[in-house]
Write a protein that holds these residues in place. Structure first.
Motif, PDB file in Angstrom:
ATOM      1  N   UNK A 148       0.842  -1.201   0.000  1.00  0.00           N
ATOM      2  CA  UNK A 148       0.000   0.000   0.000  1.00  0.00           C
ATOM      3  C   UNK A 148       0.885   1.262   0.000  1.00  0.00           C
ATOM      4  N   UNK A 149       1.915   1.258   0.861  1.00  0.00           N
ATOM      5  CA  UNK A 149       2.833   2.402   0.903  1.00  0.00           C
ATOM      6  C   UNK A 149       3.632   2.492  -0.400  1.00  0.00           C
ATOM      7  N   UNK A 150       4.013   1.335  -0.924  1.00  0.00           N
ATOM      8  CA  UNK A 150       4.801   1.313  -2.169  1.00  0.00           C
ATOM      9  C   UNK A 150       3.964   1.876  -3.323  1.00  0.00           C
ATOM     10  N   UNK A 151       2.697   1.469  -3.399  1.00  0.00           N
ATOM     11  CA  UNK A 151       1.816   1.982  -4.456  1.00  0.00           C
ATOM     12  C   UNK A 151       1.648   3.493  -4.306  1.00  0.00           C
ATOM     13  N   UNK A 152       1.553   3.953  -3.062  1.00  0.00           N
ATOM     14  CA  UNK A 152       1.412   5.406  -2.823  1.00  0.00           C
ATOM     15  C   UNK A 152       2.677   6.130  -3.282  1.00  0.00           C
ATOM     16  N   UNK A 153       3.839   5.508  -3.025  1.00  0.00           N
ATOM     17  CA  UNK A 153       5.114   6.120  -3.443  1.00  0.00           C
ATOM     18  C   UNK A 153       5.203   6.177  -4.982  1.00  0.00           C
ATOM     19  N   UNK A 154       4.761   5.087  -5.629  1.00  0.00           N
ATOM     20  CA  UNK A 154       4.802   5.053  -7.100  1.00  0.00           C
ATOM     21  C   UNK A 154       3.880   6.136  -7.671  1.00  0.00           C
ATOM     22  N   UNK A 155       2.720   6.283  -7.049  1.00  0.00           N
ATOM     23  CA  UNK A 155       1.785   7.315  -7.522  1.00  0.00           C
ATOM     24  C   UNK A 155       2.402   8.705  -7.332  1.00  0.00           C
ATOM     25  N   UNK A 156       2.995   8.908  -6.178  1.00  0.00           N
ATOM     26  CA  UNK A 156       3.547  10.216  -5.846  1.00  0.00           C
ATOM     27  C   UNK A 156       4.760  10.551  -6.713  1.00  0.00           C
ATOM     28  N   UNK A 157       5.700   9.612  -6.814  1.00  0.00           N
ATOM     29  CA  UNK A 157       6.981   9.939  -7.471  1.00  0.00           C
ATOM     30  C   UNK A 157       6.958   9.677  -8.974  1.00  0.00           C
TER      31      UNK A 157
END
Ligand SMILES: Cc1ncc(COP(=O)(O)O)c(C=O)c1O
Length: 381
Positions: A326-335
Motif C-alpha cells: 500500500x505504501x509502495x503503491x502510494x510512493x509510485x503514484x507520488x513519485x
C-alpha cells in the motif's frame, strides 16, 4: 444507529487508489492509470446505435426476470461459437453485471453459515459479497509454481460447500486448462459442493483459448459479464449459465431481488455480441500491451511475474522491495505519477509483497507508464 455485522466488509482498496489518483489529477498532475480493471474503450458502436434506436421506439420498461429471450438465445449461441458446447437458452440468466450474478448465485446455492472455497490471490469482492450474505469465504493460498491457481492438493483437507474458480483470473491473468478445471469440478462434485466458474475475462486471452466449465461439466454455475471483452463496464449487464434443475430457483430469486437487468443495457448487449471486428481490435490492442508490459516491467526491475494467459493484468511479486504494498503503491503514484493496485486487495496474507499492474489503458499510456516506472526504479536504486 443500527448496523449489521454482515455489512462490515473491507473497502475495495483499488477504489481508494483511484480516489488518490483523481485527487492528484485535480491538483494538476498527469497520472497514468495502471490501477483500473476496465477497458478504456467504449461499448461497441453497434451497441450504442441499437440502444439509440430502441430509445426512440419504446419505453424500455421491465423485461422478464431472466432477460430478453433474444439475448438469452444469443448468449447460448456464444457457447457453440467459442467452445463448441450446446447450451439450452433456458439455462441463461441475464444479471445486473456479474456482481449481481454473484449475489444471485450465492443466494440460490448456499445457506447462511456455509463455506465457499476460493483461491488467494483472487478478486476481493468474492469474499466481501460472501461475508455480506453471512457465508464464510475459505481462502486457500495458491502457489506461484501453480501460477496462483488452486489445485485439488491445495483444497484437500478443507471442508467446503462451494468452490469458486476464475480463469483467466484477476489479479494474475492466469488460466486453468481443461484437465485442471475438470479436476477441480470433480473434486467439488465428489464432496457434494457447488462448482462456480467466473469466466468474466473470456475472450481476452492470448496464446490459447480459455476453457469454459461447461466443457467439463453441466453442473457448474458459470458467471460472465459484458464488462470486459464486450467493453461495457458501466452498463451493468452480465449473465449466468445455471444447471437445468436450478433454473426456477434462480428465476424466483431474480424476480424478487432485481426484477430484471437494465433493459437498455440488455438491448445494447445483444448488439455488442455481433460487433466481432471491433471487439477483436480491442483484444489485439491488449495483446500488444501485454507484450509491452512483459518487456517493460522486467526492464524496470519487476521481474517476478507469472506471465498472464488472459485478462489485462500483471501480478508482480515485489516482496524483495517491500512488505507494504500500500505504501509502495502510494510512493509510485507520488513519485512516478503511475497508479497501481497494492496486492492486499487480492491476498490479505501475502499481498503486502505484491502489486497488480493493469494494461487495459491505451497503448500510448502503457508506453508512457512503463517509461515512468523504469525511471522511478532507477532513481530508487
Ligand atoms: C474476476 C472478476 N469478476 C467479476 C468482476 C465484476 O464485474 P462486473 O460486475 O462489472 O460484471 C470483476 C471486475 O473487475 C472481476 O475482475
Amino acid at each position: 444507529m443500527r448496523n449489521s455485522r454482515r455489512g462490515a466488509v473491507d473497502p475495495f482498496i483499488v477504489m481508494d487508489v483511484m480516489e488518490a489518483a483523481r485527487a492528484a489529477e485535480e491538483a494538476g498532475r498527469h497520472i497514468i492509470h495502471m490501477e483500473v480493471g476496465q477497458p478504456g474503450t467504449p461499448a461497441p458502436a453497434a451497441a450504442r446505435k441499437a440502444l439509440a434506436k430502441a430509445m426512440e421506439a419504446g419505453s424500455l420498461g421491465y423485461t422478464v426476470a431472466l432477460g430478453i429471450p433474444e439475448l438469452r438465445r444469443r448468449i447460448a449461441r456464444l457457447y457453440k461459437d467459442w467452445y463448441g458446447v450446446e447450451v439450452d437458452p433456458a439455462r441463461v440468466v441475464v444479471t445486473p453485471g456479474s456482481s449481481g450474478g454473484f449475489i444471485l448465485a450465492f443466494t440460490a446455492l448456499f445457506d447462511a453459515g456455509q463455506t465457499v472455497a476460493l483461491g488467494a490471490p483472487g478478486y476481493p469482492s468474492y469474499r466481501q459479497i460472501l461475508r455480506a450474505l453471512d457465508l464464510v469465504p475459505l481462502e486457500v493460498s495458491t502457489a506461484a509454481a501453480n501460477r496462483y491457481q488452486p489445485t485439488p492438493e491445495d483444497l484437500a483437507g478443507h471442508a467446503f460447500d462451494g468452490l469458486l474458480v476464475a480463469s483467466p483470473a484477476n489479479p494474475t491473468g492466469t488460466m486453468l486448462d481443461h484437465g485442471e478445471l475438470g479436476a477441480l469440478a470433480a473434486m467439488a462434485r465428489d464432496r457434494g459442493a457447488a462448482f462456480l466458474s467466473d469466466e468474466i475475462y473470456h475472450g481476452i486471452d492470448y496464446d490459447r483459448r480459455a476453457v469454459t466449465a461447461l466443457e467439463v461439466t453441466d453442473e457448474a454455475v458459470v458467471i460472465n459479464s459484458f464488462s470486459k471483452y464486450f467493453s461495457m463496464t458501466g452498463w451493468r449487464v452480465g449473465w449466468l449459465v445455471v444447471p437445468e434443475a436450478q433454473i426456477r430457483q434462480f428465476e424466483r430469486l431474480a424476480q424478487n431481488m432485481f426484477i430484471c437487468a437494465p433493459h437498455a443495457s440488455q438491448v445494447a448487449a445483444l448488439a455488442a455480441m455481433d460487433a466481432g471486428d471491433e471487439l477483436e481490435a480491442n483484444r489485439a490492442a491488449y495483446a500488444r500491451n501485454r507484450a509491452r508490459m512483459l518487456d517493460g516491467l522486467r526492464a524496470a526491475g519487476f521481474d517476478r511475474i507469472a506471465p498472464p494467459d488472459g485478462a489485462f493484468y500483471v501480478y508482480a511479486d515485489v516482496s524483495e522491495l517491500t512488505q507494504d504494498s500500500r505504501a509502495f503503491a502510494a510512493e509510485i503514484l507520488d513519485k512516478a505519477g503511475v497508479a497501481v493496485t497494492p496486492g492486499l486487495d487480492f491476498d490479505p496474507e501475502r499481498g503486502g509483497g505484491t502489486l497488480r499492474f493493469s494494461y487495459a489503458a491505451s497503448e500510448a499510456d502503457i508506453e508512457e507508464g512503463l517509461d515512468r516506472l523504469r525511471r522511478f526504479m532507477e532513481t530508487r536504486g
